[in-house]
Design a protein around this motif. Structure first.
Motif, short mmCIF file in Angstrom:
data_model
loop_
_atom_site.label_atom_id
_atom_site.label_comp_id
_atom_site.label_asym_id
_atom_site.label_seq_id
_atom_site.Cartn_x
_atom_site.Cartn_y
_atom_site.Cartn_z
N LEU A 50 -18.30 6.57 37.07
CA LEU A 50 -17.35 5.68 37.71
C LEU A 50 -16.05 5.62 36.89
N PRO A 51 -14.93 5.43 37.55
CA PRO A 51 -13.65 5.44 36.83
C PRO A 51 -13.37 4.12 36.10
N VAL A 52 -14.11 3.90 35.01
CA VAL A 52 -13.91 2.70 34.20
C VAL A 52 -13.38 3.10 32.83
N TYR A 53 -12.74 2.16 32.18
CA TYR A 53 -12.17 2.39 30.85
C TYR A 53 -13.29 2.55 29.82
N PRO A 54 -13.30 3.65 29.07
CA PRO A 54 -14.33 3.83 28.04
C PRO A 54 -14.02 2.97 26.81
N VAL A 55 -14.66 1.84 26.71
CA VAL A 55 -14.35 0.86 25.68
C VAL A 55 -15.22 1.07 24.43
N ASN A 56 -14.71 0.65 23.29
CA ASN A 56 -15.46 0.70 22.04
C ASN A 56 -16.30 -0.57 21.90
#
Length: 170
Positions: free
Chosen positions: A71-77
């Protein structure tokens, strides 16, 4: 302060402004919202150029699963105990972390909550956060009326919110 805006974009701009103001005060920004749904809207709308964005483990797990699924979600740390403390950071966390000892590791910090409930005055005053952002996951008045009209529904059941007011209007 409570930030109320009609458009989601304006609310997200208010969050980014709050984050910048916290940086000027040398405070970390902790933003609370549901781990599924709300957190993704928040993370999508944050200005990634302002500073580092981290997620509490509960938010990270959901975000990472969605990302790995494609899914086009922000890859967060994910924020961990090894993550260096930095007052430029913004950490997205579930509401359950709001009154927990977990917060102490970010001192000094400022907290904000994203919820449609921030539109209700009594809840604004009783909240234990520094800022409230009226970002709702629910349909608003106009959205509900549009959906009802589009479906030509002959019977509408009102289940929560201001049921009597909405039912009377219908």
């Amino acid at each position: 302060p409570v930030y109320r805006c009609k458009k989601q974009e304006d609310i997200l701009n208010s969050i980014n402004t709050w984050w910048k103001q916290n940086q000027e005060k040398r405070k970390a920004s902790i933003l609370f919202g549901y781990s599924l749904g709300k957190a993704q809207r928040i993370l999508h709308g944050l200005n990634k150029e302002i500073g580092n964005i981290y997620a509490h483990t509960a938010v990270y797990n959901v975000q990472n699963a969605l990302y790995e699924f494609g899914l086009p979600v922000y890859p967060v740390n994910r924020w961990t105990y090894d993550t260096p403390k930095n007052t430029n950071d913004l950490i997205v966390a579930p509401s359950s972390a709001a009154n927990s000892p977990w917060l102490k590791r970010f001192e000094p910090y400022s907290t904000g909550v994203c919820s449609g409930w921030m539109q209700v005055r009594g809840l604004q005053r009783r909240g234990n956060t520094d800022a409230g952002f009226a970002l709702s996951d629910h349909a608003d008045w106009d959205g509900l009326l549009t959906a009802i009209k589009a479906t030509s529904a002959q019977k509408v059941f009102v289940t929560h919110g201001y049921q009597s007011v909405f039912a009377r209007y219908l």
